[in-house]
Design a protein around this motif. Structure first.
Motif, PDB file in Angstrom:
ATOM      1  N   ILE A 111     -15.505  29.209  64.353  1.00  0.00           N
ATOM      2  CA  ILE A 111     -16.110  30.504  64.669  1.00  0.00           C
ATOM      3  C   ILE A 111     -15.187  31.258  65.612  1.00  0.00           C
ATOM      4  O   ILE A 111     -14.528  30.679  66.468  1.00  0.00           O
ATOM      5  CB  ILE A 111     -17.523  30.310  65.271  1.00  0.00           C
ATOM      6  CG1 ILE A 111     -18.274  31.635  65.342  1.00  0.00           C
ATOM      7  CG2 ILE A 111     -17.455  29.626  66.629  1.00  0.00           C
ATOM      8  CD1 ILE A 111     -19.765  31.459  65.619  1.00  0.00           C
ATOM      9  N   SER A 112     -15.123  32.566  65.434  1.00  0.00           N
ATOM     10  CA  SER A 112     -14.266  33.402  66.269  1.00  0.00           C
ATOM     11  C   SER A 112     -14.828  33.517  67.674  1.00  0.00           C
ATOM     12  O   SER A 112     -15.967  33.146  67.948  1.00  0.00           O
ATOM     13  CB  SER A 112     -14.143  34.791  65.639  1.00  0.00           C
ATOM     14  OG  SER A 112     -15.427  35.404  65.570  1.00  0.00           O
ATOM     15  N   TRP A 113     -14.027  34.074  68.584  1.00  0.00           N
ATOM     16  CA  TRP A 113     -14.452  34.167  69.972  1.00  0.00           C
ATOM     17  C   TRP A 113     -15.719  34.997  70.127  1.00  0.00           C
ATOM     18  O   TRP A 113     -16.560  34.723  70.983  1.00  0.00           O
ATOM     19  CB  TRP A 113     -13.325  34.750  70.829  1.00  0.00           C
ATOM     20  CG  TRP A 113     -13.001  36.178  70.495  1.00  0.00           C
ATOM     21  CD1 TRP A 113     -12.090  36.639  69.591  1.00  0.00           C
ATOM     22  CD2 TRP A 113     -13.613  37.347  71.056  1.00  0.00           C
ATOM     23  NE1 TRP A 113     -12.096  38.003  69.559  1.00  0.00           N
ATOM     24  CE2 TRP A 113     -13.007  38.475  70.437  1.00  0.00           C
ATOM     25  CE3 TRP A 113     -14.600  37.563  72.022  1.00  0.00           C
ATOM     26  CZ2 TRP A 113     -13.370  39.784  70.766  1.00  0.00           C
ATOM     27  CZ3 TRP A 113     -14.956  38.856  72.350  1.00  0.00           C
ATOM     28  CH2 TRP A 113     -14.337  39.955  71.711  1.00  0.00           C
ATOM     29  N   SER A 114     -15.874  35.997  69.277  1.00  0.00           N
ATOM     30  CA  SER A 114     -17.050  36.878  69.387  1.00  0.00           C
ATOM     31  C   SER A 114     -18.242  36.355  68.601  1.00  0.00           C
ATOM     32  O   SER A 114     -19.362  36.831  68.779  1.00  0.00           O
ATOM     33  CB  SER A 114     -16.695  38.265  68.876  1.00  0.00           C
ATOM     34  OG  SER A 114     -16.448  38.214  67.476  1.00  0.00           O
ATOM     35  N   GLY A 115     -17.994  35.398  67.717  1.00  0.00           N
ATOM     36  CA  GLY A 115     -19.049  34.922  66.832  1.00  0.00           C
ATOM     37  C   GLY A 115     -19.155  35.727  65.556  1.00  0.00           C
ATOM     38  O   GLY A 115     -19.993  35.445  64.704  1.00  0.00           O
ATOM     39  N   GLY A 116     -18.292  36.720  65.391  1.00  0.00           N
ATOM     40  CA  GLY A 116     -18.396  37.594  64.240  1.00  0.00           C
ATOM     41  C   GLY A 116     -17.862  37.008  62.945  1.00  0.00           C
ATOM     42  O   GLY A 116     -18.168  37.509  61.863  1.00  0.00           O
ATOM     43  N   ARG A 117     -17.050  35.978  63.053  1.00  0.00           N
ATOM     44  CA  ARG A 117     -16.487  35.351  61.854  1.00  0.00           C
ATOM     45  C   ARG A 117     -16.658  33.852  61.929  1.00  0.00           C
ATOM     46  O   ARG A 117     -16.325  33.234  62.938  1.00  0.00           O
ATOM     47  CB  ARG A 117     -15.008  35.683  61.708  1.00  0.00           C
ATOM     48  CG  ARG A 117     -14.363  35.016  60.501  1.00  0.00           C
ATOM     49  CD  ARG A 117     -12.900  35.404  60.354  1.00  0.00           C
ATOM     50  NE  ARG A 117     -12.299  34.745  59.187  1.00  0.00           N
ATOM     51  CZ  ARG A 117     -11.540  33.657  59.265  1.00  0.00           C
ATOM     52  NH1 ARG A 117     -11.280  33.110  60.441  1.00  0.00           N
ATOM     53  NH2 ARG A 117     -11.024  33.116  58.168  1.00  0.00           N
ATOM     54  N   SER A 118     -17.196  33.278  60.876  1.00  0.00           N
ATOM     55  CA  SER A 118     -17.341  31.838  60.797  1.00  0.00           C
ATOM     56  C   SER A 118     -16.812  31.351  59.456  1.00  0.00           C
ATOM     57  O   SER A 118     -16.776  32.118  58.480  1.00  0.00           O
ATOM     58  CB  SER A 118     -18.797  31.415  60.994  1.00  0.00           C
ATOM     59  OG  SER A 118     -19.624  32.010  60.028  1.00  0.00           O
ATOM     60  N   TYR A 119     -16.389  30.110  59.407  1.00  0.00           N
ATOM     61  CA  TYR A 119     -15.824  29.559  58.187  1.00  0.00           C
ATOM     62  C   TYR A 119     -16.078  28.063  58.184  1.00  0.00           C
ATOM     63  O   TYR A 119     -16.246  27.451  59.252  1.00  0.00           O
ATOM     64  CB  TYR A 119     -14.337  29.883  58.054  1.00  0.00           C
ATOM     65  CG  TYR A 119     -13.528  29.665  59.306  1.00  0.00           C
ATOM     66  CD1 TYR A 119     -13.591  30.562  60.373  1.00  0.00           C
ATOM     67  CD2 TYR A 119     -12.679  28.564  59.435  1.00  0.00           C
ATOM     68  CE1 TYR A 119     -12.857  30.348  61.533  1.00  0.00           C
ATOM     69  CE2 TYR A 119     -11.950  28.351  60.578  1.00  0.00           C
ATOM     70  CZ  TYR A 119     -12.036  29.255  61.625  1.00  0.00           C
ATOM     71  OH  TYR A 119     -11.303  29.034  62.775  1.00  0.00           O
TER      72      TYR A 119
END
Length: 122
Positions: free
Chosen positions: A51-59
């Motif tokens: 997950i990205s630092w902001s939580g906006g992208r997960s995989y």
């Protein structure tokens, strides 16, 4: 420095659910991407979710897509891994990790927790 502590592991029957938590302290947690990895006996550590630092992208790894959900609450300095429809092959020690970049590669992550055991019985 970032210190990471996992919790929430345990023994669960196949088809059950667990939620892992990763509590962070030290430097600003929200500055780091986060990943979950797992390692079964005799196997290499493998990527589970990121997950990205902001939580906006997960995989996710293909093996857990649709069953696991990664999330984070930067206000609480905590990351999570919700695991549903668990299978015996999900049995492993689960680790959370932090990195300045998003990656599926364990060596990219500079900070690791101590791990929490997840055992799924059939």
């Amino acid at each position: 420095q970032v210190q990471l502590v996992e919790s929430g592991g345990g023994l669960v029957q196949a088809g059950g659910s667990l939620r892992l938590s990763c509590a962070a302290s030290g430097r600003i947690f929200s500055s780091y991407a986060m990943g979950w990895f797992r390692q079964a006996p005799g196997k290499e550590r493998e990527f589970v979710a990121g997950i990205s630092w902001s939580g906006g992208r997960s995989y996710y790894a293909d093996s857990v897509k649709g069953r696991f959900t990664i999330s984070r609450d930067n206000a609480k300095n905590t990351g999570y891994l919700q695991m549903n429809s668990l299978k015996p092959e999900d049995t492993a020690v689960y680790y959370c990790a932090a990195s300045t970049v998003q990656s599926r590669t364990p060596s990219v992550y500079g900070y690791w927790g101590q791990g929490t055991q997840v055992t799924v019985s059939s």
